[in-house]
Write a protein that holds these residues in place. Structure first.
Motif, PDB file in Angstrom:
ATOM      1  N   SER A 220       0.799  -1.224   0.000  1.00  0.00           N
ATOM      2  CA  SER A 220       0.000   0.000   0.000  1.00  0.00           C
ATOM      3  C   SER A 220       0.834   1.277   0.000  1.00  0.00           C
ATOM      4  N   VAL A 221       2.166   1.167   0.146  1.00  0.00           N
ATOM      5  CA  VAL A 221       2.955   2.383   0.393  1.00  0.00           C
ATOM      6  C   VAL A 221       3.330   3.128  -0.881  1.00  0.00           C
ATOM      7  N   SER A 222       3.311   2.447  -2.041  1.00  0.00           N
ATOM      8  CA  SER A 222       3.681   3.104  -3.291  1.00  0.00           C
ATOM      9  C   SER A 222       3.305   2.212  -4.458  1.00  0.00           C
ATOM     10  N   LYS A 223       3.312   2.781  -5.638  1.00  0.00           N
ATOM     11  CA  LYS A 223       3.038   1.986  -6.845  1.00  0.00           C
ATOM     12  C   LYS A 223       4.137   0.953  -7.061  1.00  0.00           C
ATOM     13  N   GLU A 224       5.371   1.354  -6.742  1.00  0.00           N
ATOM     14  CA  GLU A 224       6.495   0.420  -6.884  1.00  0.00           C
ATOM     15  C   GLU A 224       6.310  -0.798  -5.983  1.00  0.00           C
ATOM     16  N   ALA A 225       5.843  -0.545  -4.769  1.00  0.00           N
ATOM     17  CA  ALA A 225       5.600  -1.654  -3.851  1.00  0.00           C
ATOM     18  C   ALA A 225       4.467  -2.530  -4.357  1.00  0.00           C
ATOM     19  N   GLU A 226       3.381  -1.911  -4.751  1.00  0.00           N
ATOM     20  CA  GLU A 226       2.201  -2.667  -5.189  1.00  0.00           C
ATOM     21  C   GLU A 226       2.514  -3.584  -6.367  1.00  0.00           C
ATOM     22  N   GLN A 227       3.314  -3.103  -7.292  1.00  0.00           N
ATOM     23  CA  GLN A 227       3.568  -3.854  -8.516  1.00  0.00           C
ATOM     24  C   GLN A 227       4.780  -4.773  -8.427  1.00  0.00           C
ATOM     25  N   ASN A 228       5.347  -4.925  -7.235  1.00  0.00           N
ATOM     26  CA  ASN A 228       6.561  -5.728  -7.123  1.00  0.00           C
ATOM     27  C   ASN A 228       6.557  -6.548  -5.837  1.00  0.00           C
ATOM     28  N   CYS A 229       5.403  -7.182  -5.539  1.00  0.00           N
ATOM     29  CA  CYS A 229       5.363  -7.935  -4.295  1.00  0.00           C
ATOM     30  C   CYS A 229       4.320  -9.034  -4.318  1.00  0.00           C
ATOM     31  N   ILE A 230       4.534  -9.973  -3.420  1.00  0.00           N
ATOM     32  CA  ILE A 230       3.530 -10.962  -3.036  1.00  0.00           C
ATOM     33  C   ILE A 230       3.352 -10.814  -1.533  1.00  0.00           C
ATOM     34  N   THR A 231       2.119 -10.563  -1.100  1.00  0.00           N
ATOM     35  CA  THR A 231       1.831 -10.423   0.324  1.00  0.00           C
ATOM     36  C   THR A 231       1.168 -11.693   0.837  1.00  0.00           C
ATOM     37  N   PHE A 232       1.642 -12.182   1.969  1.00  0.00           N
ATOM     38  CA  PHE A 232       1.008 -13.315   2.634  1.00  0.00           C
ATOM     39  C   PHE A 232       0.411 -12.833   3.955  1.00  0.00           C
ATOM     40  N   ALA A 233      -0.802 -13.273   4.238  1.00  0.00           N
ATOM     41  CA  ALA A 233      -1.462 -12.932   5.499  1.00  0.00           C
ATOM     42  C   ALA A 233      -2.353 -14.099   5.914  1.00  0.00           C
ATOM     43  N   ALA A 234      -2.866 -14.028   7.160  1.00  0.00           N
ATOM     44  CA  ALA A 234      -3.666 -15.135   7.692  1.00  0.00           C
ATOM     45  C   ALA A 234      -4.327 -14.693   8.993  1.00  0.00           C
ATOM     46  N   PRO A 235      -5.437 -15.329   9.344  1.00  0.00           N
ATOM     47  CA  PRO A 235      -6.031 -15.094  10.663  1.00  0.00           C
ATOM     48  C   PRO A 235      -5.437 -15.985  11.740  1.00  0.00           C
ATOM     49  N   SER A 236      -4.498 -16.832  11.397  1.00  0.00           N
ATOM     50  CA  SER A 236      -4.095 -17.943  12.279  1.00  0.00           C
ATOM     51  C   SER A 236      -3.419 -17.485  13.564  1.00  0.00           C
ATOM     52  N   LYS A 237      -2.565 -16.473  13.532  1.00  0.00           N
ATOM     53  CA  LYS A 237      -1.930 -15.990  14.761  1.00  0.00           C
ATOM     54  C   LYS A 237      -2.947 -15.274  15.642  1.00  0.00           C
ATOM     55  N   THR A 238      -3.681 -14.343  15.045  1.00  0.00           N
ATOM     56  CA  THR A 238      -4.587 -13.501  15.808  1.00  0.00           C
ATOM     57  C   THR A 238      -5.689 -14.303  16.494  1.00  0.00           C
TER      58      THR A 238
END
Length: 391
Positions: A220-238
């Motif tokens: 979410s921080v920049s166009k460069e970040a958005e177009q050059n990443c794979i984000t992993f997330a999960a509810p498992s810890k919380t």
């Protein structure tokens, strides 16, 4: 509303944290404060969803529910202000597995992976075991015990070694509990984008920001970040459902998405079991009140650890986490070698913590302490440590 003080007996349930202590520590009579799951009951709204499905006697091949992706879209928007699209999302059977799949799908033989130690040890082990060299860009330890990224050092590394093609980011950071600020993430994004280095952002601890801190999704921080990443997330810890193994990948860039999701789909690695998606949906549609209460309880546990160490264990300096239920203990004031430090915790205090050195050589002198437990359980562990040090 929820009773986080209630003790839960997990022995005999096949819990890794309990049943593998003998293999990891060489003995079973330890109080386990290591594996990053919590000693709280999984919330009732998730158990109710699973119980309802168990009432039907057939467990055939499932689909990914239609409301899986929309639920994640709404959660990211409501919790973190990140606007994502349903087509950016796919199921992943665990984040460590997801990192391994990204390494397999996105790298060529000879490509290298950059990590920022001290950091979660699978970031090093997974690429290495997949046949890739790991390059280290250590965090900078500040005078107050906190950390910052060595972004100038990263730029030099990537300029000098063009085989570096991936960086695995811990956001929020494990084990130090850092919530990275937008400026740091944007600079990291710019450096990696310029050098053609794909960022894998592990954001599994994102929903447990503490003490007023706010998680910022890397993409979410920049166009460069958005177009050059794979984000992993999960509810498992919380929501304490690590054993259900429900995670997801978010990939905005169409080219990266087609390559990664296509690789997963070819191997059916994006096909969930019956229970994982419904757990995510239950957590993200009904879990916000529980999450808020959890965060308050964890904050109080952190404060209790700080007070205990300040008053009774001044040789140990806990680094206040900005997110999650893991406390990075600076034990260098004890003046022990790492082997002797581990022996103090295991053989004298009868405590099972994560050895700081497993997170990299930068973790020497540290131990990782899991405070995701009833406060009495946490204080009991500290009292055992106090007694062992005095002895």
């Amino acid at each position: 509303m929820y009773n986080f003080d209630k003790p839960v007996d997990r022995r005999g349930t096949g819990a890794y944290k309990y049943e593998r202590m003998d293999r990891v520590f060489g003995r079973k009579d330890l109080q386990p404060m290591w594996v990053a799951d919590m000693e709280f009951e999984t919330p009732d709204f998730i158990i109710d969803a699973l119980r309802k499905r168990l009432e039907h006697p057939v467990f055939g091949y499932p689909i990914t529910p239609d409301d899986f992706a929309p639920t994640i879209v709404k959660w990211e928007k409501d919790r973190h202000g990140w606007d994502i699209r349903e087509e950016w999302i796919d199921f992943v059977p665990g984040i460590v597995k997801g990192i391994g799949m990204a390494v397999r799908a996105m790298l060529e033989p000879g490509d290298k992976v950059v990590i920022q130690p001290p950091v979660y040890h699978p970031f090093r082990l997974v690429p290495q075991d997949c046949g890739h060299e790991v390059v280290f860009n250590p965090l900078i330890k500040q005078a107050d015990g906190t950390y910052s990224m060595d972004l100038e050092g990263l730029d030099r590394i990537l300029e000098q070694d063009k085989r570096c093609k991936m960086l695995v980011l811990c956001n929020p950071h494990n084990p130090a509990g850092i919530v990275w600020d937008k400026e740091t993430l944007a600079k990291l994004a710019d450096i990696c984008f310029r050098h053609g280095v794909l960022v894998i952002s592990d954001e599994i601890h994102c929903d447990m920001a503490l003490f007023g801190h706010k998680h910022i999704p890397f993409a979410s921080v920049s166009k460069e970040a958005e177009q050059n990443c794979i984000t992993f997330a999960a509810p498992s810890k919380t929501f304490n459902i690590a054993g259900i193994v429900s995670s997801h990948a978010i990939v905005p860039n169409k080219e990266i998405r087609e390559r990664f999701f296509g690789w997963m789909e070819a191997c059916e690695l994006n096909a969930p079991d019956i229970f994982a998606p419904m757990s995510t949906i239950a957590a993200f549609t009904k879990g916000e009140p529980w999450r808020q209460e959890l965060v308050k309880y964890l904050e109080n546990n952190v404060l209790a650890v700080e007070e205990f160490c300040r008053e009774r264990l001044p040789q140990i300096k806990p680094l206040r986490p900005q997110a999650s239920f893991l406390v990075w203990l600076d034990c260098s004031g004890l003046g022990l070698s790492q082997n002797d430090l581990v022996r103090l915790f295991v053989e004298k205090a009868h405590l099972g913590l994560n050895d700081g050195e497993m997170f990299g050589k930068e973790g020497v002198g540290y131990m990782r302490f899991n405070i995701g437990a009833p406060k009495a359980f946490v204080i009991e562990a500290l009292e055992k440590l106090e007694k062992a040090i005095k002895a």
